[in-house]
Scaffold this active site. Structure first.
Site, short mmCIF file in Angstrom:
data_model
loop_
_atom_site.label_atom_id
_atom_site.label_comp_id
_atom_site.label_asym_id
_atom_site.label_seq_id
_atom_site.Cartn_x
_atom_site.Cartn_y
_atom_site.Cartn_z
N LYS A 14 11.18 2.55 12.88
CA LYS A 14 11.79 3.48 13.83
C LYS A 14 11.80 2.90 15.25
CE LYS A 14 9.12 7.08 12.87
NZ LYS A 14 8.23 6.70 11.76
N ARG A 89 7.07 16.43 13.66
CA ARG A 89 6.28 15.89 12.57
C ARG A 89 5.68 16.99 11.70
NH1 ARG A 89 4.86 10.60 14.71
NH2 ARG A 89 3.69 9.34 13.23
N ARG A 128 2.33 -5.48 11.44
CA ARG A 128 2.37 -5.04 12.83
C ARG A 128 0.99 -5.14 13.48
NH1 ARG A 128 4.78 0.79 13.76
NH2 ARG A 128 2.78 1.47 12.98
N ARG A 134 -2.54 -2.35 17.41
CA ARG A 134 -2.76 -0.91 17.53
C ARG A 134 -3.99 -0.50 16.72
NH1 ARG A 134 2.66 2.42 16.31
NH2 ARG A 134 1.13 3.80 15.38
N ARG A 146 -2.68 8.29 7.17
CA ARG A 146 -1.36 8.50 7.80
C ARG A 146 -0.29 8.70 6.73
NH1 ARG A 146 -1.31 3.50 11.46
NH2 ARG A 146 0.84 4.01 11.97
P1 ADP Z 1 3.80 5.78 13.23
O1 ADP Z 1 5.23 6.27 13.20
O2 ADP Z 1 3.71 4.30 13.04
O3 ADP Z 1 2.90 6.53 12.33
P2 ADP Z 1 3.52 6.80 15.99
O4 ADP Z 1 3.42 5.77 17.05
O5 ADP Z 1 4.77 7.60 15.90
O6 ADP Z 1 3.18 6.03 14.65
O7 ADP Z 1 2.29 7.85 16.12
C1 ADP Z 1 0.95 7.43 16.12
C2 ADP Z 1 0.02 8.62 15.98
O8 ADP Z 1 0.21 9.54 17.09
C3 ADP Z 1 0.23 9.49 14.74
O9 ADP Z 1 -0.43 8.98 13.59
C4 ADP Z 1 -0.35 10.84 15.22
O10 ADP Z 1 -1.75 10.86 15.17
C5 ADP Z 1 0.05 10.90 16.68
N1 ADP Z 1 1.35 11.60 16.83
C6 ADP Z 1 2.54 11.04 17.18
N2 ADP Z 1 3.51 11.96 17.19
C7 ADP Z 1 2.95 13.14 16.84
C8 ADP Z 1 3.44 14.48 16.64
N3 ADP Z 1 4.73 14.78 16.81
N4 ADP Z 1 2.54 15.44 16.28
C9 ADP Z 1 1.26 15.17 16.12
N5 ADP Z 1 0.73 13.94 16.26
C10 ADP Z 1 1.55 12.93 16.62
#
Ligand code: ADP
Length: 190
Positions: A14, A89, A128, A134, A146
């Site tokens: 993404k 999410r 990654r 990260r 996750r």
């Molecule tokens: P990825 O898509 O690789 O899982 P992101 O960078 O989008 O990672 O998000 C990393 C973390 O941030 C998620 O695993 C979650 O803990 C938190 N997070 C991100 N967006 C949200 C959301 N919309 N609601 C709740 N937690 C979120």
């Protein structure tokens, strides 16, 4: 304003695709993950609260991310719209988004979903981890959580947007360029 949602499991690509999409269509990229990592880096109270949840592979509370999104909508000007990456999410976040947009008689334009199988999620995240460092990419347990969180809380949104006729899916297993061309072909329709 256009409101595109970039959807898909962690590691689907993404972030990579978002860069090309915002440039081509003059959108503002809003990544809730990135915004949260900035808060953590700044050592804010919000960041402190988010860190332990993110490191465990859990989600942060809906109200936190909803507030972040609404403040971006209010302050960003001079774009054709927004590309939401990592939001919504949960079902509650999707409903909150609809409510936010309805205040100005607007709605979600379309959901662009990039799909890859679970085995590929792990491979991509491992790769990654070796590049970006990260914290939530480093441990197998966090990655497993996750993936679980994604299937349990986020994947049900596919049905939510399908019912509204706003859902389109793209195969994310190809090369970056192949996936990008498919996304552009889809977005050109809006
Ligand atoms: P990825 O898509 O690789 O899982 P992101 O960078 O989008 O990672 O998000 C990393 C973390 O941030 C998620 O695993 C979650 O803990 C938190 N997070 C991100 N967006 C949200 C959301 N919309 N609601 C709740 N937690 C979120």
């Amino acid at each position: 304003m256009k409101y595109f949602i970039l959807f898909g499991p962690p590691g689907a690509g993404k972030g990579t695709q978002a860069t090309a999409m915002v440039e081509k269509y003059n959108l503002r990229h809003i990544s809730t993950g990135e915004l949260l990592r900035k808060e953590i880096a700044a050592g804010s109270e919000l960041g402190l609260k988010a860190k332990s949840l993110i490191d465990a592979g859990a989600l942060v509370p809906d109200e936190i991310v909803e507030g972040m999104i609404e403040s971006e909508f209010r302050t960003v000007k001079g774009v054709n719209g927004f590309l939401l990456d990592g939001f919504p999410r949960t079902a509650a976040q999707a409903e909150a988004l609809d409510k936010m947009l309805s205040k100005t008689s607007e709605e979600v334009t379309s959901v662009v979903s990039i799909m890859i199988p679970d085995e590929m999620i792990r491979e991509r995240i491992k790769h990654r981890a070796s590049i970006e460092g990260r914290a939530d990419d480093a441990s197998d347990e966090t990655i497993t959580n996750r993936i679980k969180t994604y299937h349990g809380k986020t994947e049900p949104l596919v049905e939510y947007y399908k019912k509204k006729g706003k859902y389109s899916e793209i195969d994310g297993t190809g090369t970056i360029e192949e996936v990008r061309e498919k996304i552009f072909a889809l977005m050109d329709r809006f």
